[in-house]
Design a protein around this motif. Structure first.
Motif, PDB file in Angstrom:
ATOM      1  N   VAL A 103       3.256 -10.936 -14.247  1.00  0.00           N
ATOM      2  CA  VAL A 103       4.815 -10.539 -14.290  1.00  0.00           C
ATOM      3  C   VAL A 103       5.175  -8.793 -13.506  1.00  0.00           C
ATOM      4  O   VAL A 103       4.506  -8.429 -13.342  1.00  0.00           O
ATOM      5  N   LEU A 104       5.344  -9.257 -11.930  1.00  0.00           N
ATOM      6  CA  LEU A 104       4.911  -7.974 -11.305  1.00  0.00           C
ATOM      7  C   LEU A 104       7.042  -7.178 -10.846  1.00  0.00           C
ATOM      8  O   LEU A 104       7.732  -8.314 -10.175  1.00  0.00           O
ATOM      9  N   ALA A 105       7.447  -6.136 -10.287  1.00  0.00           N
ATOM     10  CA  ALA A 105       8.369  -5.668 -10.264  1.00  0.00           C
ATOM     11  C   ALA A 105       8.230  -5.050  -8.638  1.00  0.00           C
ATOM     12  O   ALA A 105       7.183  -4.795  -8.244  1.00  0.00           O
ATOM     13  N   GLY A 106       8.979  -5.691  -7.788  1.00  0.00           N
ATOM     14  CA  GLY A 106       8.758  -5.171  -6.520  1.00  0.00           C
ATOM     15  C   GLY A 106      10.442  -3.849  -5.999  1.00  0.00           C
ATOM     16  O   GLY A 106      10.834  -3.746  -6.623  1.00  0.00           O
ATOM     17  N   TYR A 107       9.732  -3.761  -5.085  1.00  0.00           N
ATOM     18  CA  TYR A 107      10.721  -3.134  -4.222  1.00  0.00           C
ATOM     19  C   TYR A 107      11.209  -3.246  -2.590  1.00  0.00           C
ATOM     20  O   TYR A 107      10.153  -4.590  -2.080  1.00  0.00           O
ATOM     21  N   PRO A 108      12.193  -3.019  -2.124  1.00  0.00           N
ATOM     22  CA  PRO A 108      12.715  -4.623  -0.921  1.00  0.00           C
ATOM     23  C   PRO A 108      12.129  -3.955   0.636  1.00  0.00           C
ATOM     24  O   PRO A 108      12.287  -2.618   0.667  1.00  0.00           O
ATOM     25  N   VAL A 109      12.094  -4.719   1.472  1.00  0.00           N
ATOM     26  CA  VAL A 109      11.145  -4.694   2.567  1.00  0.00           C
ATOM     27  C   VAL A 109      11.862  -3.142   3.135  1.00  0.00           C
ATOM     28  O   VAL A 109      11.600  -2.630   4.066  1.00  0.00           O
ATOM     29  N   ASP A 110      13.299  -3.844   3.389  1.00  0.00           N
ATOM     30  CA  ASP A 110      14.020  -3.254   4.187  1.00  0.00           C
ATOM     31  C   ASP A 110      15.239  -3.914   3.129  1.00  0.00           C
ATOM     32  O   ASP A 110      14.859  -4.352   2.585  1.00  0.00           O
ATOM     33  N   LEU A 111      16.923  -2.445   3.463  1.00  0.00           N
ATOM     34  CA  LEU A 111      17.557  -2.598   2.583  1.00  0.00           C
ATOM     35  C   LEU A 111      18.579  -3.507   2.800  1.00  0.00           C
ATOM     36  O   LEU A 111      18.934  -4.716   2.130  1.00  0.00           O
ATOM     37  N   ASN A 112      18.507  -4.519   3.876  1.00  0.00           N
ATOM     38  CA  ASN A 112      19.519  -5.630   3.983  1.00  0.00           C
ATOM     39  C   ASN A 112      18.370  -6.978   3.941  1.00  0.00           C
ATOM     40  O   ASN A 112      18.895  -7.912   4.441  1.00  0.00           O
ATOM     41  N   ASP A 113      16.890  -6.892   3.718  1.00  0.00           N
ATOM     42  CA  ASP A 113      15.879  -7.795   3.503  1.00  0.00           C
ATOM     43  C   ASP A 113      15.467  -8.167   2.054  1.00  0.00           C
ATOM     44  O   ASP A 113      16.048  -7.423   0.765  1.00  0.00           O
ATOM     45  N   GLU A 114      15.481  -9.531   1.789  1.00  0.00           N
ATOM     46  CA  GLU A 114      15.557 -10.219   0.687  1.00  0.00           C
ATOM     47  C   GLU A 114      14.363 -10.902   0.428  1.00  0.00           C
ATOM     48  O   GLU A 114      13.509 -10.751  -0.544  1.00  0.00           O
ATOM     49  N   GLU A 115      13.341  -9.662   1.565  1.00  0.00           N
ATOM     50  CA  GLU A 115      11.697  -9.812   0.226  1.00  0.00           C
ATOM     51  C   GLU A 115      11.375  -8.789   0.229  1.00  0.00           C
ATOM     52  O   GLU A 115      11.627  -7.580   0.872  1.00  0.00           O
ATOM     53  N   TYR A 116      10.006  -8.912  -1.149  1.00  0.00           N
ATOM     54  CA  TYR A 116      10.042  -7.890  -1.580  1.00  0.00           C
ATOM     55  C   TYR A 116       8.577  -7.850  -2.047  1.00  0.00           C
ATOM     56  O   TYR A 116       8.036  -8.297  -1.697  1.00  0.00           O
ATOM     57  N   VAL A 117       7.818  -6.287  -1.334  1.00  0.00           N
ATOM     58  CA  VAL A 117       6.561  -5.761  -1.811  1.00  0.00           C
ATOM     59  C   VAL A 117       6.132  -5.788  -3.183  1.00  0.00           C
ATOM     60  O   VAL A 117       6.959  -4.670  -3.738  1.00  0.00           O
ATOM     61  N   LEU A 118       5.605  -6.963  -3.855  1.00  0.00           N
ATOM     62  CA  LEU A 118       4.535  -6.494  -4.842  1.00  0.00           C
ATOM     63  C   LEU A 118       3.319  -5.756  -5.028  1.00  0.00           C
ATOM     64  O   LEU A 118       3.605  -4.685  -6.239  1.00  0.00           O
ATOM     65  N   VAL A 119       2.700  -5.975  -3.830  1.00  0.00           N
ATOM     66  CA  VAL A 119       1.349  -4.839  -3.878  1.00  0.00           C
ATOM     67  C   VAL A 119       1.149  -4.475  -3.049  1.00  0.00           C
ATOM     68  O   VAL A 119       1.266  -4.391  -1.690  1.00  0.00           O
ATOM     69  N   ASN A 120       0.910  -2.734  -2.452  1.00  0.00           N
ATOM     70  CA  ASN A 120       1.218  -1.770  -1.356  1.00  0.00           C
ATOM     71  C   ASN A 120      -0.586  -1.152  -1.530  1.00  0.00           C
ATOM     72  O   ASN A 120      -0.006  -0.084  -1.909  1.00  0.00           O
ATOM     73  N   ASN A 121      -1.691  -2.243  -1.263  1.00  0.00           N
ATOM     74  CA  ASN A 121      -2.560  -1.390  -1.766  1.00  0.00           C
ATOM     75  C   ASN A 121      -3.445  -0.617  -0.292  1.00  0.00           C
ATOM     76  O   ASN A 121      -4.204  -1.598   0.361  1.00  0.00           O
ATOM     77  N   LYS A 122      -3.277   0.435  -0.216  1.00  0.00           N
ATOM     78  CA  LYS A 122      -3.442   1.302   1.328  1.00  0.00           C
ATOM     79  C   LYS A 122      -5.195   0.872   0.717  1.00  0.00           C
ATOM     80  O   LYS A 122      -6.018   1.452   1.998  1.00  0.00           O
ATOM     81  N   CYS A 123      -5.966   1.765  -0.076  1.00  0.00           N
ATOM     82  CA  CYS A 123      -6.963   1.180  -0.259  1.00  0.00           C
ATOM     83  C   CYS A 123      -7.818   0.235   0.350  1.00  0.00           C
ATOM     84  O   CYS A 123      -9.297   0.554   1.011  1.00  0.00           O
ATOM     85  N   GLN A 124      -7.562  -1.332  -0.253  1.00  0.00           N
ATOM     86  CA  GLN A 124      -8.104  -2.667   0.381  1.00  0.00           C
ATOM     87  C   GLN A 124      -7.393  -2.903   1.419  1.00  0.00           C
ATOM     88  O   GLN A 124      -7.907  -4.490   1.472  1.00  0.00           O
ATOM     89  N   CYS A 125      -6.805  -2.384   2.355  1.00  0.00           N
ATOM     90  CA  CYS A 125      -5.695  -2.947   3.018  1.00  0.00           C
ATOM     91  C   CYS A 125      -4.898  -3.879   2.583  1.00  0.00           C
ATOM     92  O   CYS A 125      -4.817  -5.150   3.918  1.00  0.00           O
ATOM     93  N   VAL A 126      -4.340  -4.309   1.886  1.00  0.00           N
ATOM     94  CA  VAL A 126      -3.839  -5.487   1.251  1.00  0.00           C
ATOM     95  C   VAL A 126      -2.924  -5.050   1.322  1.00  0.00           C
ATOM     96  O   VAL A 126      -1.907  -3.984   0.552  1.00  0.00           O
ATOM     97  N   THR A 127      -1.372  -6.220   1.516  1.00  0.00           N
ATOM     98  CA  THR A 127       0.063  -6.060   1.044  1.00  0.00           C
ATOM     99  C   THR A 127       0.232  -7.859   0.480  1.00  0.00           C
ATOM    100  O   THR A 127       0.320  -8.134   1.669  1.00  0.00           O
ATOM    101  N   VAL A 128       1.107  -7.431  -0.772  1.00  0.00           N
ATOM    102  CA  VAL A 128       1.727  -9.087  -1.039  1.00  0.00           C
ATOM    103  C   VAL A 128       3.445  -8.676  -0.868  1.00  0.00           C
ATOM    104  O   VAL A 128       3.644  -7.629  -1.795  1.00  0.00           O
TER     105      VAL A 128
END
Length: 142
Positions: free
Chosen positions: A1-26
């Motif tokens: 289970v992952l806790a995420g944070y919203p992409v935008d205040l008005n958006d309902e899409e949540y960022v679960l992973v933002n790995n800058k080292c491997q260039c991956v966003t989930v």
């Protein structure tokens, strides 16, 4: 289970992973089901950027080009940041991920880390190897 944070205040899409080292966003969000529009299903989007001309050893500009990129969702999603938890009135440090001691393979520069590479410098007739910053913004204080 992952806790995420919203992409935008008005958006309902949540960022679960933002790995800058491997260039991956989930990211994930609830969308109407195609089978039943009255229901919502969880949609997960995985964005992978493969860096062109990435080196096997990113700190060595002369190392061979990387041709293999490996992504394991379980490793991308692990959270190794320690958290404090209260157990029976005593505060303990705990990690949410396992195998956190293993070094992560980086496919590009993590802008929060300092990378350097030795370069030859001619000084008073002698050639000396001195470290040169590959990510100067991370290596030097303002």
């Amino acid at each position: 289970v992952l806790a995420g944070y919203p992409v935008d205040l008005n958006d309902e899409e949540y960022v679960l992973v933002n790995n800058k080292c491997q260039c991956v966003t989930v990211t994930s969000k609830f969308v109407p089901s195609k089978e039943n529009p009255d229901e919502e299903v969880l949609e997960r989007n995985i964005r992978i950027i493969v860096p062109l001309k990435a080196r096997e050893n990113i700190s060595d500009p002369l190392s061979p080009l990387r041709t293999t990129f490996v992504y394991r969702l379980s490793e991308l999603c692990k959270n190794c940041d320690p958290v404090e938890i209260d157990l029976g009135g005593a505060i303990h440090q705990a990690q949410q991920g396992n195998s956190c001691e293993e070094a992560q393979t980086c496919y590009t520069y993590d802008r929060n880390k300092c990378y350097s590479s030795p370069v030859p410098l001619l000084y008073h007739g002698q050639v000396k190897q001195v470290p040169a910053a590959l990510t100067p913004a991370s290596c030097f204080a303002e």
